[in-house]
Structures are given as C-alpha cells and as structure tokens.
Write an enzyme that holds these catalytic residues in place. Structure first.
Site, PDB file in Angstrom:
ATOM      1  CE  LYS A  33      -3.594  53.784  64.873  1.00 39.36           C
ATOM      2  NZ  LYS A  33      -2.885  54.824  65.885  1.00 39.36           N
TER       3      LYS A  33
ATOM      4  CB  SER B 290      -3.075  51.968  69.043  1.00 47.17           C
ATOM      5  OG  SER B 290      -3.071  53.569  68.280  1.00 47.17           O
TER       6      SER B 290
ATOM      7  CB  SER C 107      -0.471  55.487  69.044  1.00 51.07           C
ATOM      8  OG  SER C 107      -1.487  55.040  69.958  1.00 51.07           O
TER       9      SER C 107
HETATM   10  N1  GLN Z   1      -2.226  54.239  75.058  1.00 52.42           N
HETATM   11  C1  GLN Z   1      -2.420  55.865  75.283  1.00 52.42           C
HETATM   12  C2  GLN Z   1      -4.049  55.219  75.602  1.00 52.42           C
HETATM   13  O1  GLN Z   1      -4.454  53.640  74.933  1.00 52.42           O
HETATM   14  C3  GLN Z   1      -2.263  56.792  73.552  1.00 52.42           C
HETATM   15  C4  GLN Z   1      -2.655  55.934  72.555  1.00 52.42           C
HETATM   16  C5  GLN Z   1      -2.976  56.552  71.401  1.00 52.42           C
HETATM   17  O2  GLN Z   1      -1.862  57.369  71.375  1.00 52.42           O
HETATM   18  N2  GLN Z   1      -3.660  56.371  70.297  1.00 52.42           N
HETATM   19  O3  GLN Z   1      -5.087  56.180  75.188  1.00 52.42           O
END
Ligand code: GLN
Length: 475
Positions: A73, A148, A172
């Site tokens: 990532k 993400s 994510s």
């Molecule tokens: N959807 C959540 C956010 O936007 C989790 C994102 C993540 O785990 N990086 O904060």
C-alpha cells in the site's frame, strides 16, 4: 497463486523467478488501465531482484521466500521509491529510508512489484478518494474495490500479486478484503511496528498482511512481527512461528455472536453466515449470543478521535518540509494556504477542518475517549465468556462506482469494523460466500495479542471450504 504455490513452482523449476516477475509486471501494466490498482510499478528493480534471486537459488544460497512477489500500500515508506499516500501532496515524495516492515520483507528476499493505490491518507471506505483515481473491483468492473487498502485487495484478488501489506485504522484491510474476496488481517494495536508508515490516526492505525489464504498471512506475519525500538507503541512480545498454530485443535472453543451486530443483517448475508457457523458447529464448537452495546456511538467516537489525530498528523504538510508546495508565494501565509488548499483532496480537508475544530473543543474528545474505553471494556468482558467473536465484515457487497450517497450513510457503513480498532483488537476477514455474484466476508476477532488463535480459527474454515480459492476471470 499463493506463496506456497510460488515456492513450489520455483523449487521444481516450473518457472524461473525472472519469468514469473516479468509475466506479472506485464500483466499488472496491462490490467492497470482498467483496475487502476497500482500507483507505481517497479519494473527495473523487480527484474534485477528476480535475476539475483534465480542466481541465489541456483547455488542454494536462497531463503525459503526468495523471489516471492509482493506489493505495498502506498503509505509504507520505501527507500528511493515514490510514496504518495494517494495524495497530490506527496506525488513527488521519495523516502530516504524503508519502513521497518518493508525492511524485514526485503531481507527475507521477497520482490517488490510496486506501490498499490489507496484512498488519500487512508481516509475512505471505497477507494474513490485517491488523487490517482478510483480502484475497480476485479469481480465486476462496475463496482468499487473497497478502501482504503483497495489497490492491494484488488491486485491480490485479480491474481497480480499473492500478498500485500495494508493498514487498517477503521476497517481498511478488512472491508476491501471482503469486497474483493480475499483474506486480510488487522493485527492488535502495538503488535507490528508502525515506523515508516505514513500516519492517519496514530492511536488506531495498524498494519497487516493481505493474501488469498490464512496460511499466507501467517507466513508474512512470521517475517514482519517482532519488536522494533523505532516505534514506541510497538510492544516487546514473544516472537512466534504462526504456522505452527494453524492446525491446533479447536475442540471446546466457544464463539460469541453479538446480537447488536446481527440485528439488521440482510437475509442473504445472514444465510451465508449461518452456513459458516454450521461448518464450525460440525467440529463441536459452540456458539453463544453475547451483547456488545454502544455500536452506534462507536461511529461518532471513531470519527472524532480519527479526525482530531489526522488534523495533528497532517499539519506537517505545509509546503516547507517536503512534498508538494506552491511556488513563488507572496507570504508565508500564502505558502501554507495555497499548498494545503491545492495539495489535499476534499475528504482530507474535510477531516482536517473537523479535527482542528475538535482539538479546540476538547470536551468532544474526552467523551469520545470515554466511549472508546466502554467499548474496550465490553470486549474484555465478552472474552471472559467466549474465546472468539464473529461479526459480519459488512452487511452489503461492493457498491457501484460513483453512487452518490449521503455522507452520514457512507460513514454508517463502517459500523461493523471500527469497534475493533477502538478496542485495539486483532481481526481477520475471511471470504465466506457470494451475494449476487460478489464476494462477502466475515470478521473473526480474538483477544489482544492472540493472533495465533485468530489464524488457527480462520484457517480451520479454509481447510473445509473453497471460498478463498475463487478467482475472478480478468487476466
Ligand atoms: N473508513 C474509515 C475512515 O475513512 C477507515 C479508514 C481506514 O481504516 N484507514 O476513516
């Protein structure tokens, strides 16, 4: 192929490492036009490493995992390789060092094929917030990959890489794993080093492996786990061989099903989860209803804590130290203002504004932390009754690309994953079936720092079912 398949293929000379890496790089390039799951493809270095790996294998000088492809990532700092965090702000950021986890993976001989696409600064659930464009789901190109860590999930699912590293602040790793039909592990907070991982919310962020199988996750965990003095939140835990625990007997284990999380589950998802439960009951594992209240307040607590920490973490992108900057500003203020206005996307600016406000109104943060503690205590109480908890990863399959949804509804969809982060627990998504030809996953959760048990329970399911072995037909 899984890591195990690749090692077998290399050992038995079914293909050379160069042939494998060359094929994958070409396939990644070809598919990136449609899937958009890579931000950077590492052609030159990967082929060089592949040659080296073939050479070492020829003279039996290799580690077991030499030549196994991987991608990261794009928020793991990689020395000499662009690390963008999905943002315009870092389009030209080339770190001078490797994050600890990358360093360990390199040392084990795996080959980096590139950096995968992601929501900007890991903010999002659908991977539609990247400066580099949205990531598509290999199961259906009209659907999102989830976010993400969507680039990693999409690339594994499409067969472009066997494994990847993602991060999970509020779901994510697990959410895109569920949408793309792969296995994704979020480790306990403090379990893995966060050194060299670009921070979103420092008290919630944790890294973890993503792969087709639980076994491959265990292989990667063996490499990346272990104490790191560079991260003060990393705990000095005993180093384990996680493969050794995979086939432990599960007789007598108890699994809890929190009633609050199963109340509004869609009929089709509920049916698949029941089938999953049946696989475990055959072994004599017992299921119990448990209660984990306050799940609605978890959303507010999460977004307050995450936004406040993000506002603080992202203050360093000011046009002076590194990254994108506005040229020829008339004043220091204009430099800050224009750099941050142009360098950040809409969602990130939204969260910085909310976060900065919350840091001023400290009462909200104190309340959010109290809720966090209650959620933590409720999990601890439940783990006195059961060894493990099952919660759906989502109540829905991947949504259509660009479906405009009301913002509150969007964040409501994190409801199944965020409590685990607030409590700092380990959790893994395993594929358990399909709804409308799209994969769906289940979260397995165990007490803090019992990753060995978590993998053991999840592996049992994959020994008795085939959902993790389904591949979309995209290549
Ligand atoms: N959807 C959540 C956010 O936007 C989790 C994102 C993540 O785990 N990086 O904060």
């Amino acid at each position: 192929m899984t890591i195990i398949d690749i090692i077998k293929g290399l050992k038995n000379n079914h293909f050379s490492c160069y042939e494998l890496i060359n094929f994958l790089l070409k396939t990644i390039k070809k598919n990136n036009k449609s899937l958009n799951n890579f931000i950077t493809i590492e052609y030159k270095n990967a082929l060089k490493d592949a040659n080296k790996s073939d050479f070492l294998r020829k003279f039996n000088q290799n580690n077991e995992l030499h030549g196994v492809p991987i991608a990261f990532k794009d928020l793991f700092c990689t020395k000499g390789i662009k690390t963008t965090c999905g943002s315009k702000m870092l389009t030209n950021f080339i770190p001078t060092y490797n994050s600890t986890l990358i360093e360990r993976i390199k040392h084990a001989g795996l080959i980096n094929l590139g950096k995968t696409n992601m929501d900007e600064f890991a903010m999002g659930s659908f991977n539609e917030n990247s400066f580099f464009g949205l990531v598509k789901n290999p199961w259906n190109l009209k659907l999102v990959s989830g976010g993400s860590s969507g680039g990693s999930a999409s690339a594994i699912s499409a067969g472009l890489i066997p494994v990847s590293l993602g991060t999970d602040t509020g779901g994510s790793i697990r959410l895109p794993s569920s949408f793309c039909g792969i296995t994704g592990l979020k480790t306990s907070y403090g379990f893995l080093s966060r050194y060299g991982i670009i921070s979103y919310s420092s008290s919630l962020d944790q890294a973890g492996p993503m792969a087709h199988t639980v076994k491959d996750c265990a292989i990667l965990l063996n490499i990346i786990s272990g104490y790191d003095t560079f991260d003060s939140t990393n705990l000095n835990l005993q180093k384990n061989n996680y493969l050794k625990f995979l086939n432990n007997s599960l007789k007598g284990k108890k699994i809890g099903l929190p009633i609050e999380y199963f109340k509004n589950i869609a009929a089709k998802v509920s049916y698949i989860i029941q089938e999953t439960i049946n696989v475990y009951t055959k072994l004599g594992i017992e299921f119990f209803d448990i209660s984990l209240p306050y799940i609605d307040t978890a959303i507010s607590a999460y977004y307050i804590i995450a936004s406040a920490e993000a506002a603080s973490n992202l203050a360093k992108y000011d046009g002076i130290k590194f990254g994108y900057y506005k040229r020829n500003p008339k004043s220091l203020e204009e430099l800050y203002f224009k750099t941050r206005t142009k360098g950040f996307g809409k969602e990130v600016k939204n969260r910085i504004l909310i976060g900065a406000y919350l840091l001023n109104k400290y009462n909200y943060l104190i309340k959010a932390k109290k809720i966090r503690k209650i959620i933590y205590n409720n999990f601890i109480k439940s783990f006195k009754k059961v060894d493990c908890i099952f919660i759906p990863t989502t109540n829905y399959v991947a949504k259509q690309i660009h479906t405009k949804k009301n913002k509150t509804l969007n964040i409501q969809e994190d409801i199944y994953t965020i409590s685990v982060n607030l409590a700092g627990l380990p959790s893994i998504n395993i594929p358990i079936g399909f709804v409308n030809k799209c994969p769906i996953g289940l979260q397995v959760i165990t007490p803090h720092f019992t990753e060995h048990l978590l993998l053991n329970i999840a592996h049992y399911f994959q020994q008795h079912t085939h959902w993790h072995l389904n591949y979309p037909n995209v290549l």
